[in-house]
Motif scaffolding. Structure first.
Motif, PDB file in Angstrom:
ATOM      1  N   ASN A 139       0.849  -1.187   0.000  1.00 24.18           N
ATOM      2  CA  ASN A 139       0.000   0.000   0.000  1.00 24.18           C
ATOM      3  C   ASN A 139       0.894   1.250   0.000  1.00 24.18           C
ATOM      4  O   ASN A 139       1.789   1.366   0.836  1.00 24.18           O
ATOM      5  N   GLY A 140       0.666   2.139  -0.975  1.00 27.47           N
ATOM      6  CA  GLY A 140       1.477   3.359  -1.058  1.00 27.47           C
ATOM      7  C   GLY A 140       2.626   3.259  -2.051  1.00 27.47           C
ATOM      8  O   GLY A 140       3.233   4.276  -2.394  1.00 27.47           O
ATOM      9  N   GLY A 141       2.925   2.028  -2.493  1.00 26.99           N
ATOM     10  CA  GLY A 141       3.955   1.867  -3.526  1.00 26.99           C
ATOM     11  C   GLY A 141       3.404   2.220  -4.894  1.00 26.99           C
ATOM     12  O   GLY A 141       2.318   2.796  -5.012  1.00 26.99           O
ATOM     13  N   GLY A 189       4.166   5.250 -12.231  1.00 28.44           N
ATOM     14  CA  GLY A 189       2.947   4.508 -12.534  1.00 28.44           C
ATOM     15  C   GLY A 189       1.907   4.644 -11.441  1.00 28.44           C
ATOM     16  O   GLY A 189       2.114   5.338 -10.438  1.00 28.44           O
ATOM     17  N   PRO A 190       0.761   3.971 -11.633  1.00 30.27           N
ATOM     18  CA  PRO A 190      -0.342   4.082 -10.671  1.00 30.27           C
ATOM     19  C   PRO A 190       0.087   3.681  -9.255  1.00 30.27           C
ATOM     20  O   PRO A 190       0.930   2.809  -9.075  1.00 30.27           O
ATOM     21  N   MET A 196      -6.510  -3.485  -4.197  1.00 27.57           N
ATOM     22  CA  MET A 196      -6.187  -3.840  -5.583  1.00 27.57           C
ATOM     23  C   MET A 196      -5.789  -5.315  -5.646  1.00 27.57           C
ATOM     24  O   MET A 196      -5.152  -5.827  -4.717  1.00 27.57           O
ATOM     25  N   VAL A 197      -6.172  -5.960  -6.738  1.00 30.98           N
ATOM     26  CA  VAL A 197      -5.763  -7.346  -6.970  1.00 30.98           C
ATOM     27  C   VAL A 197      -5.075  -7.400  -8.334  1.00 30.98           C
ATOM     28  O   VAL A 197      -5.642  -6.960  -9.343  1.00 30.98           O
ATOM     29  N   VAL A 237      -3.245  -6.433  -2.712  1.00 27.06           N
ATOM     30  CA  VAL A 237      -2.600  -5.431  -1.860  1.00 27.06           C
ATOM     31  C   VAL A 237      -3.426  -5.342  -0.572  1.00 27.06           C
ATOM     32  O   VAL A 237      -4.630  -5.077  -0.631  1.00 27.06           O
ATOM     33  N   THR A 238      -2.793  -5.618   0.570  1.00 28.99           N
ATOM     34  CA  THR A 238      -3.503  -5.507   1.845  1.00 28.99           C
ATOM     35  C   THR A 238      -2.742  -4.534   2.748  1.00 28.99           C
ATOM     36  O   THR A 238      -1.597  -4.167   2.466  1.00 28.99           O
TER      37      THR A 238
END
Ligand code: MG
Length: 255
Positions: A139-141, A189-190, A196-197, A237-238
């Motif tokens: 998360n945050g990457g 990038g995003p 997100m999966v 992403v958790t």
């Protein structure tokens, strides 16, 4: 548009991923000299359906198989058929499982008996690049962190990343945003966010990065005939970091 999933939805993908992992385990046990890719396809389809799920690839844009089976210089999207595995081959197997409308997508490259040192190294490095890139699922990457991890794992060993094929978001559809290249700078990038999966899938060659599509309209080969390997996980992403939803590596000795 990137579609984030609720914790409940991620559990549904994990349930598909559980069946997926057991399908990969089944296929792994059948990969041997003398076996055709059609036989692997039939066994995988039978098992997936016995679990109340569906093979996601069957009929996808008209694809005839339940799995993709891509030997040697074929990178991805091989149609299962009469190809008979021989000692020394490598075989990339990509499987999609749909359960209750949710898709799990992952792939693994197998050695058929004893393979060359180059083939063994290609398989090991490609798998290592997947594991390294999964660590970047935070998360945050950024998506670029994943891309960069693959490239920096693969290229120092003299292997090349296929550039025209990418990973992708996955959920109710097999291919969602964002695209996930296997090369490029970190920090771009995003943004990665909880929920997100992602289907992360390094495709790596022992030669150059160029590929060509075969006359069957599906199979993608390395342009220079070099060997190719393909490893893939569906990862969520958790808040606690990456969660691999297709844990085939826990069931087969490859990882
Ligand atoms: Mg796949």
């Amino acid at each position: 548009m990137i579609i984030k999933k609720t914790p409940e939805e991620i559990e549904k993908i994990a349930a598909a991923g559980e069946i997926h992992a057991r399908t990969m385990q089944l296929v792994a046990g059948k990969v041997a000299p003398g076996v055709t890719t059609a036989q692997l396809d039939e066994a995988a389809e039978r098992f997936i359906r016995s679990q109340g799920a569906e093979p996601s690839f069957k009929g996808y844009n008209g694809f005839p198989g339940s799995i993709c089976a891509s030997p040697n210089s074929m990178v991805v999207h091989g149609i299962p058929g009469s190809y008979t595995l021989a000692e020394g081959d490598i075989l990339s197997v990509d499987i999609g499982v749909t359960l209750d409308g949710w898709v799990a997508d992952a792939a693994c490259t197998f050695a058929v008996g004893e393979v060359s040192v180059e083939a063994e190294s290609l398989i090991a490095v490609t798998e290592a690049s997947l594991l390294a890139s999964v660590e970047q699922v935070q998360n945050g990457g950024r998506i670029g962190d994943i891309s960069h991890a693959v490239q920096s794992c693969v290229e120092p060993d003299g292997f090349a990343v296929v550039r025209t094929l990418v990973g992708h978001g996955v959920g109710r559809s097999m291919h969602e945003d964002p695209q996930i290249p296997n090369y490029g700078p970190a920090g771009r990038g995003p943004k990665l966010e909880t929920g997100m999966v992602l289907a992360i899938e390094p495709m790596v060659t022992a030669g150059g990065h160029a590929v060509r599509i075969a006359p069957d309209g599906w199979s993608i080969f390395t342009q220079d005939g070099s060997l190719a390997a393909h490893f893939e996980f569906t990862v969520a992403v958790t808040d606690d970091g990456p969660r691999i939803l297709t844990p085939w590596h826990q069931l087969i000795g490859n990882a």
